[in-house]
Design a protein around this motif. Structure first.
Motif, PDB file in Angstrom:
ATOM      1  N   ALA A 139      12.876  77.621  90.747  1.00  0.00           N
ATOM      2  CA  ALA A 139      13.016  77.760  89.289  1.00  0.00           C
ATOM      3  C   ALA A 139      13.103  79.219  88.876  1.00  0.00           C
ATOM      4  O   ALA A 139      12.947  79.534  87.711  1.00  0.00           O
ATOM      5  CB  ALA A 139      11.863  77.073  88.573  1.00  0.00           C
ATOM      6  N   GLY A 140      13.313  80.103  89.822  1.00  0.00           N
ATOM      7  CA  GLY A 140      13.448  81.518  89.497  1.00  0.00           C
ATOM      8  C   GLY A 140      12.159  82.310  89.557  1.00  0.00           C
ATOM      9  O   GLY A 140      12.147  83.500  89.250  1.00  0.00           O
ATOM     10  N   ALA A 141      11.062  81.672  89.937  1.00  0.00           N
ATOM     11  CA  ALA A 141       9.783  82.380  90.006  1.00  0.00           C
ATOM     12  C   ALA A 141       9.723  83.242  91.266  1.00  0.00           C
ATOM     13  O   ALA A 141      10.328  82.916  92.288  1.00  0.00           O
ATOM     14  CB  ALA A 141       8.620  81.393  90.010  1.00  0.00           C
ATOM     15  N   ARG A 142       8.999  84.337  91.198  1.00  0.00           N
ATOM     16  CA  ARG A 142       8.789  85.201  92.352  1.00  0.00           C
ATOM     17  C   ARG A 142       7.434  84.867  92.975  1.00  0.00           C
ATOM     18  O   ARG A 142       6.412  84.910  92.296  1.00  0.00           O
ATOM     19  CB  ARG A 142       8.825  86.667  91.921  1.00  0.00           C
ATOM     20  N   LEU A 143       7.444  84.497  94.218  1.00  0.00           N
ATOM     21  CA  LEU A 143       6.225  84.082  94.919  1.00  0.00           C
ATOM     22  C   LEU A 143       5.592  85.280  95.608  1.00  0.00           C
ATOM     23  O   LEU A 143       6.237  85.971  96.389  1.00  0.00           O
ATOM     24  CB  LEU A 143       6.558  83.000  95.948  1.00  0.00           C
TER      25      LEU A 143
END
Length: 271
Positions: free
Chosen positions: A1-5
């Motif tokens: 979803a475009g999140a940076r982990l």
């Protein structure tokens, strides 16, 4: 979803996993605001803009949200609203949002911090070993007189409840440990509130024994009505008086395990 982990740092001695993850995440961002959200919470796209607007309009350093509980097993839907209600017996719902009050209550499922306030109180590093970091952070905010509010969301945020009986039972035991993290005055009010809620059954039995049947019916109706705000107009509210005993059994077991130095299972680990 475009999140940076981000990979959390190694778990140092004395740290618990969630606190370490929250602190690592905060260090990996540069934004003015930081939102700590549990993985089992769900948000409407309007939630964050609405919350930020509210926080800025009221010059707040922190805002805690109680998301609307959804789903879960039938037993969880019966017991968890009761646990939420009992947690408020130790505080005044109006006082926790008053700048003049020393009472505080936060929900770790959803916490919004202004970075300057979070860093000023030391963030999750200051509460690294706490199993109730939300209560510990709330205490730090009040000690330093930083402005904070506690709110409830009925439509823009929701939280999934326990699906398993084992998870629910562990959660109720941890709920009992929250009792140890509050000031003594709040603890006494909690104990009194819980005791009052638990006395309805022996009083009901006494009324039936002496033939006061209408009095027994009236007593049960009053207790049910007292729980209506927490359960809503659902059939489960009719069983709410009995839920008190299930919640107290789990909470007391958690307290006993703590006093005897035993651990509690919590999301795959022992705490």
């Amino acid at each position: 979803a475009g999140a940076r982990l981000l990979q959390a740092g190694p778990l140092a001695p004395g740290w618990l996993g969630k606190n370490n993850a929250c602190w690592s995440g905060a260090q990996g961002t540069q934004s003015k605001w930081i939102l700590f959200a549990d993985a089992d919470t769900v948000y409407d796209p309007r939630f964050l803009p609405s919350l930020l607007e509210y926080a800025q309009a009221n010059s707040l350093q922190a805002v805690s949200i109680f998301p609307k509980p959804v789903g879960g097993s039938p037993l969880a839907r019966l017991l968890l609203p009761c646990a939420s209600g009992l947690s408020f017996t130790g505080v005044s719902a109006a006082a926790i949002n008053s700048a003049r009050s020393r009472q505080s209550l936060q929900n770790g499922q959803c916490l919004l911090f202004q970075r300057s306030g979070y860093e000023f109180i030391g963030g999750h590093r200051r509460v690294c070993g706490s199993v109730t970091p939300d209560l510990a952070l709330a205490g730090l905010l009040h000690i330093h007189r930083l402005t904070c509010r506690t709110l409830r969301s009925e439509s823009l945020a929701s939280a999934r409840q326990y699906d398993s009986r084992a998870g629910l039972w562990s959660g109720l035991q941890r709920f009992g440990c929250r009792f140890l993290a509050v000031p003594p005055g709040v603890g006494l009010r909690l104990a009194l509130g819980w005791s009052i809620q638990a006395t309805w059954l022996p009083v009901l039995i006494a009324l039936l024994y002496f033939g006061c049947y209408w009095g027994a019916v009236l007593l049960y109706a009053v207790v049910v009505l007292a729980w209506l705000p927490w359960y809503g107009a659902t059939p489960l509210v009719l069983l709410a008086p009995w839920a008190v005993y299930g919640v107290l059994a789990g909470a007391k077991l958690g307290l006993l395990r703590h006093f005897f130095g035993l651990t509690i299972g919590w999301k795959g680990r022992r705490v």
